[in-house]
Design a protein around this motif. Structure first.
Motif, mmCIF file in Angstrom:
data_model
loop_
_atom_site.group_PDB
_atom_site.id
_atom_site.type_symbol
_atom_site.label_atom_id
_atom_site.label_comp_id
_atom_site.label_asym_id
_atom_site.label_seq_id
_atom_site.Cartn_x
_atom_site.Cartn_y
_atom_site.Cartn_z
ATOM 1 N N SER B 96 0.907 -1.054 0.010
ATOM 2 C CA SER B 96 0.075 -0.001 -0.208
ATOM 3 C C SER B 96 0.965 1.357 0.025
ATOM 4 C CB SER B 96 -0.779 -0.188 1.273
ATOM 5 O OG SER B 96 0.070 0.225 2.365
ATOM 6 N N VAL B 97 0.262 2.305 -0.436
ATOM 7 C CA VAL B 97 0.871 3.595 -0.358
ATOM 8 C C VAL B 97 1.491 3.823 1.037
ATOM 9 C CG1 VAL B 97 0.414 6.084 -0.633
ATOM 10 C CG2 VAL B 97 -0.470 4.507 -2.436
ATOM 11 N N MET B 98 0.831 3.555 2.102
ATOM 12 C CA MET B 98 1.259 3.743 3.240
ATOM 13 C C MET B 98 2.421 3.078 3.836
ATOM 14 S SD MET B 98 0.114 5.291 6.003
ATOM 15 C CE MET B 98 0.388 5.289 7.894
ATOM 16 N N ARG B 131 3.333 6.278 11.941
ATOM 17 C CA ARG B 131 2.159 6.682 10.984
ATOM 18 C C ARG B 131 1.771 7.977 10.705
ATOM 19 N NH1 ARG B 131 -0.172 1.617 9.563
ATOM 20 N NH2 ARG B 131 1.181 0.188 9.975
ATOM 21 N N MET B 135 1.719 9.952 7.286
ATOM 22 C CA MET B 135 0.691 10.392 6.941
ATOM 23 C C MET B 135 0.887 11.989 6.651
ATOM 24 S SD MET B 135 -2.313 9.133 6.396
ATOM 25 C CE MET B 135 -3.374 9.801 5.286
ATOM 26 N N LEU B 138 2.712 11.996 3.282
ATOM 27 C CA LEU B 138 1.588 11.682 2.167
ATOM 28 C C LEU B 138 0.826 12.878 1.896
ATOM 29 C CD1 LEU B 138 0.358 8.062 3.087
ATOM 30 C CD2 LEU B 138 2.184 8.834 1.323
ATOM 31 N N ASP B 139 0.265 13.539 3.048
ATOM 32 C CA ASP B 139 -0.711 14.811 2.668
ATOM 33 C C ASP B 139 0.210 15.689 1.997
ATOM 34 O OD1 ASP B 139 -3.080 15.711 3.411
ATOM 35 O OD2 ASP B 139 -2.546 17.036 5.056
ATOM 36 N N ALA B 144 -2.634 11.858 0.562
ATOM 37 C CA ALA B 144 -3.336 11.332 1.807
ATOM 38 C C ALA B 144 -4.789 10.483 1.619
ATOM 39 C CB ALA B 144 -3.766 12.435 2.666
ATOM 40 N N ALA B 147 -3.712 6.465 0.661
ATOM 41 C CA ALA B 147 -2.867 5.971 1.281
ATOM 42 C C ALA B 147 -3.190 4.311 1.300
ATOM 43 C CB ALA B 147 -3.118 6.374 3.003
ATOM 44 N N GLU B 148 -4.557 4.014 1.548
ATOM 45 C CA GLU B 148 -4.668 2.452 1.504
ATOM 46 C C GLU B 148 -4.489 1.620 0.289
ATOM 47 O OE1 GLU B 148 -4.595 0.837 4.160
ATOM 48 O OE2 GLU B 148 -4.264 3.018 5.266
ATOM 49 N N LEU B 162 4.835 9.628 -4.774
ATOM 50 C CA LEU B 162 4.985 8.482 -3.514
ATOM 51 C C LEU B 162 6.554 8.426 -3.445
ATOM 52 C CD1 LEU B 162 4.272 6.631 -1.519
ATOM 53 C CD2 LEU B 162 3.660 5.204 -3.272
#
Ligand SMILES: Nc1ncnc2c1ncn2[C@@H]1O[C@H](COP(=O)(O)OP(=O)(O)OP(=O)(O)O)[C@@H](O)[C@H]1O
Ligand SMILES: [Mg+2]
Lengths: 351, 259
Positions: B96-98, B131, B135, B138-139, B144, B147-148, B162
């Protein structure tokens, strides 16, 4: 962000799925059916023994997955660690008269030590060479087991391995052993799942996906491959200890290096990297040859054909199939594919 | 002039008979944006690989924060604050991106595999902090809301973002960006410039490989021009763009390349 609405059925399914499975496996040995006017257990000793061996192989397949599924390194000699574990436990509890718990821990630790000795010089090699090294290792361990007679009993093996007893409860009975085995399997699943969703687990998955990028992110690639190898060998060793105490007799043939190929097949059939898949793959390929026993030697051909069929028709293995069914039932099917409603206007690249 | 956080001294590498990078003295001033330009095959990516430790130089040394890091492995350089992105997208496609960005936080966490398996409190504490940190990154890169999702399922532009978010998650003091603008549309390009400036404002030193001259000229303090592995100019953008060697070697050819 509005996800597609979940129906009540989907909600119930998601809340209950794990508990239902757990309940089923817990009550399975206790189910009684009427036969000739008497109540008898549905699961006889033969069935229970099969279930126990299946769970053992499930642990073994999960352990192989920690190495191959997480980091992408293929071990073609994994049965050796199962053997090291089984013999460590057997020798310590029979010849050295050690407590069974000591034997269990030693089975894992000694197995992990062997993986360290094999891993240190081979982890830097390209994947292919590592695989060849593990294959040779598998053969060496098999030959050692067969020929170190004073220690391993040679081809005669080791007999009279004590059955497990905890707080006065004997696990000699297959039905009792089933619960011990189940506890062991659940523990291994939880530990592996915890590892997967963690700093070291992500590092391993990153190595498999792209080792150069992993290195750029600060991951010491060689040392995390080694950690994965050791964790993998540790659990394989524990599975070996379970095997020794369930069978109470071990001999070299179980650990012949060709058996490593069966383990690889279990992992691939289950779906590389999938934990539920490893359980199903391990169980399915333990049970399948037994089910096919009635057709004699021809069963090996059918067994091979079944494995090939699964690989062709379910490239992600049984685990992929389970994920698909699970996502469909819980209404998560659309996840992973893009929701048009969620794409921010203008943010998407127009190429 | 601020002091240099990065310095290469006579760095060079030879592949067979080809001197891909030859005797380059590159510097990056702390807190500044430095650009690296040059025609295709000039040796820009190779210089990044030498700085980040992916290639061992056949000549010269690399200094980071005043220390000789020539012998350090790439992952050790990331730990001390030197991060890079890749020209060809090098994401963990199935993750995942996260999780991609969390791998970037790897060297900022410390808990070991045993604590991981047993889910000890140290794991929970560090995971929570990481995390939150990730986050934020990512934001910052406009990711954001995805993320999943799997990294491999993102649009090209988001994958490029990314790459940057993941490198930022390592908390670098020096960030090497290899052609972050290639393949982006005008709007994305504009956002990228803003973000690079924002990184600088956060105190991150940025080195940028870029073909688009307008981007380079507006945001960078200094520009190095490479051609056939050698430095042909190094200085403020105004000086470099007026340099006759540069015009001959690079700017003059730009029209042919785009055709
Ligand atoms: N690992 C390698 N082995 C052999 N030659 C290489 C290697 N890496 C780069 N080169 C060569 O070195 C030269 C410089 O390549 P490099 O990728 O650094 O160019 P670049 O300036 O980044 O170009 P581009 O703008 O196309 O990205 C090229 O001629 C390339 O073929
Ligand atoms: Mg390049």
């Amino acid at each position: 962000m509005k996800k597609n609405e979940m129906t009540l059925a989907q909600k119930i399914y998601r809340k209950s799925r794990l508990w239902v499975i757990l309940l089923l496996v817990v009550i399975f040995p206790l189910i009684q059916i009427p036969k000739n006017g008497k109540m008898i257990f549905l699961a006889d000793n033969y069935l229970l023994h099969m279930a126990n061996i299946s769970m053992m192989f499930a642990i073994l397949t999960i352990s192989l997955n920690i190495l191959s599924g997480f980091t992408g390194l293929m071990s073609v000699g994994h049965i050796a660690f199962f053997g090291i574990g089984a013999y460590s436990a057997a020798i310590l509890t029979t010849k050295a008269g050690m407590p069974i718990l000591v034997g269990f821990i030693a089975a894992g630790v000694i197995s992990a030590l062997f993986s360290l000795i094999l891993g240190l010089p081979t982890m830097r090699l390209r994947g292919m060479y590592f695989s060849v090294a593990t294959m040779a290792f598998g053969e060496i361990i098999y030959q050692l087991i067969k020929n170190l007679e004073p220690l391993t009993g040679g081809t005669k093996g080791i007999t009279k391995i004590p059955s497990i007893e905890i707080f006065g409860i004997s696990f000699k009975d297959y039905r009792n052993f089933y619960y011990l085995m189940l506890l062991g399997l659940v523990l291994v699943i939880v530990l592996t799942q915890n590892l997967k969703n963690s700093r070291p687990g992500r590092a391993m998955l990153a190595i498999r996906a792209n080792d150069i990028a992993a290195e750029a992110m600060g991951v010491n690639v060689v040392s995390y491959k080694l950690v994965a190898f050791m964790a993998s060998a540790f659990f394989a060793g524990i599975a070996g200890a379970f095997y020794a105490h369930e069978m109470r007799y071990i001999s070299p043939e179980t650990f012949a290096s060709v058996e490593s190929a069966s383990l690889l097949a279990m992992m691939v059939v289950g779906g590389i990297g999938s934990i539920p898949g490893a359980i199903l793959g391990g169980a399915a390929l333990t049970i399948l040859p037994e089910v096919l026993r009635f057709i004699g030697e021809f069963r090996l051909v059918l067994y091979g054909a079944a494995v090939v069929a699964i690989i062709i028709f379910a490239p992600k293995g049984l685990g992929g199939l389970i994920t698909w069914i699970d996502e469909t039932l819980s209404g998560q099917r659309a996840k992973g594919s893009k929701h048009p409603s969620e794409a921010e206007a203008g943010e998407e690249a127009q190429e | 002039m601020s002091k240099n956080i990065l310095e290469t001294q006579g760095i060079g590498i030879q592949f067979g008979g080809l001197k891909a990078v030859n005797n380059v003295n590159f510097t990056a001033g702390e807190g500044e944006i430095t650009a690296l330009i040059g025609p295709n095959g000039a040796g820009k990516t190779t210089l990044f690989n030498l700085i980040a430790g992916f290639y061992a130089p056949t000549a010269g040394k690399v200094f980071f924060k005043g220390e000789d890091i020539t012998a350090l492995k790439p992952y050790q350089r990331t730990r001390i604050g030197l991060a890079r992105t890749f020209q060809n997208i090098n994401l963990f496609a199935d993750m995942s991106v996260m999780d991609n960005a969390l791998v970037g936080q790897h060297c900022r966490m410390t808990y070991d595999p045993i604590s991981a398996m047993l889910s000890l409190p140290s794991k929970h504490k560090q995971e929570k902090a990481s995390r939150k940190e990730v986050m934020e990154m990512l934001d910052f890169m406009g990711l954001a809301d995805v993320a999943e999702e799997k990294a491999g399922s993102l649009s090209y532009g988001k994958q490029k973002n990314l790459e940057i978010a993941r490198a930022m998650a390592t908390k670098p003091e020096l960030l090497l960006l290899d052609e972050p603008a290639s393949g982006l549309n005008t709007q994305e390009l504009d956002q990228l410039s803003q973000r690079v400036l924002a990184m600088r404002d956060r105190g991150i030193t940025v080195v940028l490989i870029e073909h688009k001259m307008d981007v380079v000229m507006t945001i960078s303090h200094k520009v190095m021009v490479l051609n056939f592995g050698e430095t042909i100019a190094f200085g403020p953008p105004e000086t470099v763009s007026a340099d006759p060697h540069v015009i001959e070697a690079y700017l003059g050819k730009e029209d042919d390349e785009d055709a």
